[in-house]
Design a protein around this motif. Structure first.
Motif, PDB file in Angstrom:
ATOM      1  N   THR A  68     118.091  27.767  20.183  1.00  0.00           N
ATOM      2  CA  THR A  68     117.325  27.726  18.878  1.00  0.00           C
ATOM      3  C   THR A  68     117.472  26.225  18.329  1.00  0.00           C
ATOM      4  OG1 THR A  68     117.704  29.794  18.618  1.00  0.00           O
ATOM      5  CG2 THR A  68     116.719  28.843  16.513  1.00  0.00           C
ATOM      6  N   ARG A  69     116.284  25.701  17.925  1.00  0.00           N
ATOM      7  CA  ARG A  69     116.267  24.431  17.128  1.00  0.00           C
ATOM      8  C   ARG A  69     116.123  24.719  15.813  1.00  0.00           C
ATOM      9  NH1 ARG A  69     112.760  20.373  15.667  1.00  0.00           N
ATOM     10  NH2 ARG A  69     113.469  18.170  16.332  1.00  0.00           N
ATOM     11  N   ALA A  70     116.800  24.267  14.805  1.00  0.00           N
ATOM     12  CA  ALA A  70     116.758  24.769  13.177  1.00  0.00           C
ATOM     13  C   ALA A  70     115.369  24.073  12.736  1.00  0.00           C
ATOM     14  CB  ALA A  70     117.965  24.051  12.651  1.00  0.00           C
ATOM     15  N   GLY A  71     114.887  24.928  11.710  1.00  0.00           N
ATOM     16  CA  GLY A  71     113.628  24.262  11.067  1.00  0.00           C
ATOM     17  C   GLY A  71     114.361  23.885   9.613  1.00  0.00           C
ATOM     18  N   SER A  72     113.401  23.546   8.711  1.00  0.00           N
ATOM     19  CA  SER A  72     113.653  23.062   7.247  1.00  0.00           C
ATOM     20  C   SER A  72     114.051  24.347   6.576  1.00  0.00           C
ATOM     21  CB  SER A  72     112.828  22.425   6.815  1.00  0.00           C
ATOM     22  OG  SER A  72     111.471  23.049   6.788  1.00  0.00           O
ATOM     23  N   GLU A  73     113.529  25.568   6.975  1.00  0.00           N
ATOM     24  CA  GLU A  73     113.876  26.846   6.399  1.00  0.00           C
ATOM     25  C   GLU A  73     114.486  27.899   7.277  1.00  0.00           C
ATOM     26  OE1 GLU A  73     110.936  28.596   3.828  1.00  0.00           O
ATOM     27  OE2 GLU A  73     109.901  26.838   3.762  1.00  0.00           O
ATOM     28  N   ASP A  74     115.340  28.470   6.765  1.00  0.00           N
ATOM     29  CA  ASP A  74     115.911  29.488   7.810  1.00  0.00           C
ATOM     30  C   ASP A  74     114.816  30.957   7.905  1.00  0.00           C
ATOM     31  OD1 ASP A  74     118.262  28.561   8.278  1.00  0.00           O
ATOM     32  OD2 ASP A  74     119.375  29.465   6.498  1.00  0.00           O
ATOM     33  N   GLY A  75     114.987  31.607   8.764  1.00  0.00           N
ATOM     34  CA  GLY A  75     114.132  32.630   9.117  1.00  0.00           C
ATOM     35  C   GLY A  75     113.902  32.945  10.524  1.00  0.00           C
ATOM     36  N   PRO A  76     113.224  33.839  10.857  1.00  0.00           N
ATOM     37  CA  PRO A  76     113.084  34.117  12.277  1.00  0.00           C
ATOM     38  C   PRO A  76     112.172  32.833  13.102  1.00  0.00           C
ATOM     39  CG  PRO A  76     112.358  36.112  10.947  1.00  0.00           C
ATOM     40  CD  PRO A  76     112.600  34.939  10.155  1.00  0.00           C
ATOM     41  N   PRO A  77     112.705  32.617  14.331  1.00  0.00           N
ATOM     42  CA  PRO A  77     112.191  31.260  15.112  1.00  0.00           C
ATOM     43  C   PRO A  77     110.810  31.882  15.494  1.00  0.00           C
ATOM     44  CG  PRO A  77     113.708  32.404  16.460  1.00  0.00           C
ATOM     45  CD  PRO A  77     114.005  33.130  15.005  1.00  0.00           C
ATOM     46  N   VAL A  78     109.886  30.691  15.721  1.00  0.00           N
ATOM     47  CA  VAL A  78     108.681  31.057  16.760  1.00  0.00           C
ATOM     48  C   VAL A  78     109.365  30.770  18.109  1.00  0.00           C
ATOM     49  CG1 VAL A  78     106.420  29.768  17.319  1.00  0.00           C
ATOM     50  CG2 VAL A  78     107.154  30.027  14.797  1.00  0.00           C
ATOM     51  N   MET A  79     109.208  31.805  18.973  1.00  0.00           N
ATOM     52  CA  MET A  79     109.702  31.686  20.104  1.00  0.00           C
ATOM     53  C   MET A  79     108.604  31.432  21.323  1.00  0.00           C
ATOM     54  SD  MET A  79     112.506  34.840  20.881  1.00  0.00           S
ATOM     55  CE  MET A  79     113.642  35.274  19.654  1.00  0.00           C
ATOM     56  N   THR A  80     109.133  30.801  22.155  1.00  0.00           N
ATOM     57  CA  THR A  80     108.592  30.698  23.359  1.00  0.00           C
ATOM     58  C   THR A  80     109.553  31.047  24.671  1.00  0.00           C
ATOM     59  OG1 THR A  80     107.136  29.090  25.093  1.00  0.00           O
ATOM     60  CG2 THR A  80     109.086  28.324  23.923  1.00  0.00           C
ATOM     61  N   GLY A  81     109.400  30.880  25.845  1.00  0.00           N
ATOM     62  CA  GLY A  81     110.208  31.068  26.970  1.00  0.00           C
ATOM     63  C   GLY A  81     109.487  31.905  27.963  1.00  0.00           C
ATOM     64  N   SER A  82     110.359  32.225  29.027  1.00  0.00           N
ATOM     65  CA  SER A  82     109.878  32.958  30.237  1.00  0.00           C
ATOM     66  C   SER A  82     110.852  33.393  31.020  1.00  0.00           C
ATOM     67  CB  SER A  82     109.100  32.222  31.032  1.00  0.00           C
ATOM     68  OG  SER A  82     108.221  32.886  32.062  1.00  0.00           O
ATOM     69  N   HIS A  83     110.976  33.488  32.298  1.00  0.00           N
ATOM     70  CA  HIS A  83     112.126  33.781  33.019  1.00  0.00           C
ATOM     71  C   HIS A  83     112.367  32.655  34.242  1.00  0.00           C
ATOM     72  CE1 HIS A  83     109.508  35.009  36.466  1.00  0.00           C
ATOM     73  NE2 HIS A  83     108.572  34.921  35.750  1.00  0.00           N
ATOM     74  N   ILE A  84     113.757  32.663  34.672  1.00  0.00           N
ATOM     75  CA  ILE A  84     113.786  31.857  35.948  1.00  0.00           C
ATOM     76  C   ILE A  84     114.219  32.589  37.152  1.00  0.00           C
ATOM     77  CG2 ILE A  84     114.371  29.747  34.427  1.00  0.00           C
ATOM     78  CD1 ILE A  84     117.423  30.197  35.515  1.00  0.00           C
ATOM     79  N   ASP A  85     114.461  34.122  37.045  1.00  0.00           N
ATOM     80  CA  ASP A  85     114.512  34.868  38.091  1.00  0.00           C
ATOM     81  C   ASP A  85     113.233  34.664  39.224  1.00  0.00           C
ATOM     82  OD1 ASP A  85     113.244  36.666  36.397  1.00  0.00           O
ATOM     83  OD2 ASP A  85     113.720  38.283  37.880  1.00  0.00           O
ATOM     84  N   THR A  86     113.408  34.834  40.426  1.00  0.00           N
ATOM     85  CA  THR A  86     112.290  34.941  41.145  1.00  0.00           C
ATOM     86  C   THR A  86     112.230  36.014  42.066  1.00  0.00           C
ATOM     87  OG1 THR A  86     113.171  33.769  43.204  1.00  0.00           O
ATOM     88  CG2 THR A  86     112.414  32.275  41.475  1.00  0.00           C
ATOM     89  N   VAL A  87     111.385  36.304  42.760  1.00  0.00           N
ATOM     90  CA  VAL A  87     111.170  37.319  44.090  1.00  0.00           C
ATOM     91  C   VAL A  87     111.871  36.430  45.088  1.00  0.00           C
ATOM     92  CG1 VAL A  87     109.038  38.473  43.101  1.00  0.00           C
ATOM     93  CG2 VAL A  87     108.673  36.554  44.842  1.00  0.00           C
ATOM     94  N   ALA A  88     112.337  37.541  46.191  1.00  0.00           N
ATOM     95  CA  ALA A  88     113.372  37.001  47.123  1.00  0.00           C
ATOM     96  C   ALA A  88     112.555  35.762  47.918  1.00  0.00           C
ATOM     97  CB  ALA A  88     113.421  37.941  48.255  1.00  0.00           C
ATOM     98  N   ALA A  89     111.348  35.653  47.984  1.00  0.00           N
ATOM     99  CA  ALA A  89     110.778  34.536  48.615  1.00  0.00           C
ATOM    100  C   ALA A  89     109.569  33.978  47.693  1.00  0.00           C
ATOM    101  CB  ALA A  89     110.326  34.664  49.992  1.00  0.00           C
ATOM    102  N   GLY A  90     109.962  33.206  46.386  1.00  0.00           N
ATOM    103  CA  GLY A  90     108.783  33.005  45.712  1.00  0.00           C
ATOM    104  C   GLY A  90     108.513  31.633  45.618  1.00  0.00           C
ATOM    105  N   GLY A  91     107.872  31.245  44.384  1.00  0.00           N
ATOM    106  CA  GLY A  91     107.527  29.797  43.977  1.00  0.00           C
ATOM    107  C   GLY A  91     108.542  29.166  43.119  1.00  0.00           C
ATOM    108  N   ARG A  92     107.985  28.062  42.944  1.00  0.00           N
ATOM    109  CA  ARG A  92     108.920  27.187  42.011  1.00  0.00           C
ATOM    110  C   ARG A  92     108.399  27.193  40.323  1.00  0.00           C
ATOM    111  NH1 ARG A  92     109.232  21.212  43.739  1.00  0.00           N
ATOM    112  NH2 ARG A  92     110.132  22.033  45.756  1.00  0.00           N
ATOM    113  N   TYR A  93     107.360  27.803  40.044  1.00  0.00           N
ATOM    114  CA  TYR A  93     106.508  27.586  38.823  1.00  0.00           C
ATOM    115  C   TYR A  93     106.397  28.949  38.165  1.00  0.00           C
ATOM    116  CZ  TYR A  93     104.453  23.570  41.266  1.00  0.00           C
ATOM    117  OH  TYR A  93     104.412  22.352  41.846  1.00  0.00           O
ATOM    118  N   ASP A  94     106.356  30.105  38.743  1.00  0.00           N
ATOM    119  CA  ASP A  94     106.388  31.549  38.284  1.00  0.00           C
ATOM    120  C   ASP A  94     107.441  31.650  37.101  1.00  0.00           C
ATOM    121  OD1 ASP A  94     106.519  34.074  37.679  1.00  0.00           O
ATOM    122  OD2 ASP A  94     106.335  34.786  39.561  1.00  0.00           O
ATOM    123  N   GLY A  95     107.388  31.718  35.939  1.00  0.00           N
ATOM    124  CA  GLY A  95     108.487  31.710  34.988  1.00  0.00           C
ATOM    125  C   GLY A  95     109.147  30.620  34.841  1.00  0.00           C
ATOM    126  N   ASN A  96     109.514  29.871  35.769  1.00  0.00           N
ATOM    127  CA  ASN A  96     110.154  28.340  35.437  1.00  0.00           C
ATOM    128  C   ASN A  96     109.641  27.635  34.672  1.00  0.00           C
ATOM    129  OD1 ASN A  96     112.522  29.024  37.100  1.00  0.00           O
ATOM    130  ND2 ASN A  96     110.937  29.150  38.814  1.00  0.00           N
TER     131      ASN A  96
END
Ligand code: GLV
Ligand code: MN
Ligand code: MN
Length: 410
Positions: A68-96
């Motif tokens: 989390t990166r603080a804002g000028s006001e406290d409160g719930p953050p605006v969130m982004t993100g995804s995952h870095i797990d992959t299928v057993a033989a996956g690509g480098r972009y999915d989630g990452n």
């Protein structure tokens, strides 16, 4: 002033490359099944980047990483993100891409010394893929209260160990309550993983929702017998019945048409020998449709076919549900914001559904949510050959930056 901010494509590419080296496989792909040693190494690298930016990093009890990166006001953050797990033989972009673009946005804001009104957070959600432990979207599902923490910790993976024991093993069984931090809004950048944007020559997808997902595992029980001496009329061939079910699933999807898809992606026979009628078969069926009524129709038709095939061959059937998610519709105002932002930045944009499951869909019932798609070369994903051109990565990250800024200054 924030309208002039630009992401640093070389830095984003360098982080994508460095993360892709963790669990690298031939052809440029990645093998980082959830909570393996490779997943741990990937997590450690991402956390080091987050900490290097001065973000407040927490790990919750299902292993989600939230920075989390603080804002000028406290409160719930605006969130982004995804995952870095992959299928057993996956690509480098999915989630990452979604995680590293979120980190890039934080880096740009730090460098420009910009304080947003509301905090911003980037999440790495545990076991999005569902390839090792089911169901998929597990970390985000627990975070948003759709899945039970204790049940998920007890989930047994394809190697017979539990999710909880692996979280401890790799040091990511955190102390934070899952979902203690609510999201003000959630916006995820992801590769399309399908052919539509590339075929239409469009750079940005403003994702309107995610199709419903139905995963089941079928165990068929027959009788092992000699392949040379057993007349067909006396067989209880679990392998034959499983193959017939796989064909039936495809036939149902083709017959229903429209969006319906059906996949038998895992298939094992016991004893799996050339001259023995199989006594057991275990197969998975993945059914998806953007329309819940149609998805239920596909499930019902498949169940009827399974019963008919099993009865004809005289084999037993046990069914285990692995995942079930209804179609999700994203927030119209946030979809509009994605589309308008892409257009303002000079990118072509189209509204579209998602064929794949995503962490964003778990947030959608609880806060304004949308997604940004960028093209996938030849529509290929869950494959080492997965590729998105650097300029398309830049476009997606630029749109993410401006959408997050708009949300965080609302
Ligand atoms: C998970 O990401 C899926 O769509 O299978
Ligand atoms: Mn994904
Ligand atoms: Mn995936």
């Amino acid at each position: 002033m924030t309208g002039n901010l630009r992401i640093d494509l070389d830095r984003l590419l360098a982080r994508l490359e460095a993360l892709a080296e963790v669990g690298a496989i031939a052809g440029g792909g990645v093998s980082r099944l959830a909570l393996t040693d490779a997943d741990k190494a990937g997590r450690d690298l991402v956390v080091s980047w987050m900490e290097g930016l001065g973000l407040a990093v927490t790990i919750d009890r299902i292993g989600n990483i939230l920075a989390t990166r603080a804002g000028s006001e406290d409160g719930p953050p605006v969130m982004t993100g995804s995952h870095i797990d992959t299928v057993a033989a996956g690509g480098r972009y999915d989630g990452n891409l979604g995680v590293l673009a979120g980190i890039e946005v934080m880096t740009v804001l730090n460098e420009a010394g910009i304080e947003t009104r509301w905090p911003l957070a980037v999440g790495v959600f545990t076991n999005e893929e569902g390839a090792r432990f089911q169901p998929d979207m597990m970390g985000s599902g627990v975070h948003q209260g759709a899945l039970d923490l204790d049940e998920m910790l007890a989930a047994t993976g394809i190697d017979g160990t539990t999710l909880g024991e692996n979280l401890h093993r790799i040091g990511y069984a955190g102390a934070a309550d899952c979902g203690a931090v609510r999201a003000r809004a959630f916006v995820e950048l992801h590769i399309e993983q399908g052919p539509v944007l590339e075929e239409q020559g469009v750079t940005i997808g403003a994702v309107e929702g995610v199709q419903g997902i139905s995963w089941s595992e079928l165990t068929l029980t027959g009788v092992a017998n000699h392949a040379g001496t057993t007349p067909l009329r006396l067989r209880h061939d679990a392998g034959y019945a499983a193959a017939a079910i796989a064909c039936a699933a495809r036939d149902i999807a083709r017959d229903m048409g429209g969006d319906q898809v059906a996949t038998v992606g895992a298939f094992t026979l016991v004893p799996n020998l050339v001259n023995v009628v199989a006594k057991e078969a275990v197969l998975t069926v993945d059914l998806r449709n953007t329309d819940e009524a149609r998805l239920r129709e596909a499930e019902a038709r498949l169940a009827a076919e399974v019963a008919r095939i099993a009865e004809n061959e005289g084999v037993g059937v046990a069914r285990r549900r692995l995942a079930r998610l209804e179609p999700v519709v994203f927030d119209p105002a946030t979809i509009d914001l994605v589309a308008a932002t892409a257009a303002r930045l000079g990118y072509s944009v189209r509204r579209m559904p998602s064929g794949a499951g995503h962490d964003a869909q778990m947030f959608a019932p609880n806060c304004p949510t949308a997604m940004i798609f960028v093209p996938s070369k030849d529509g290929i994903s869950h494959n080492a050959a997965e590729y998105t051109a650097p300029e398309d990565l830049r476009a997606g990250a630029e749109v993410l930056l401006q959408v997050l800024l708009a949300k965080a200054n609302e």
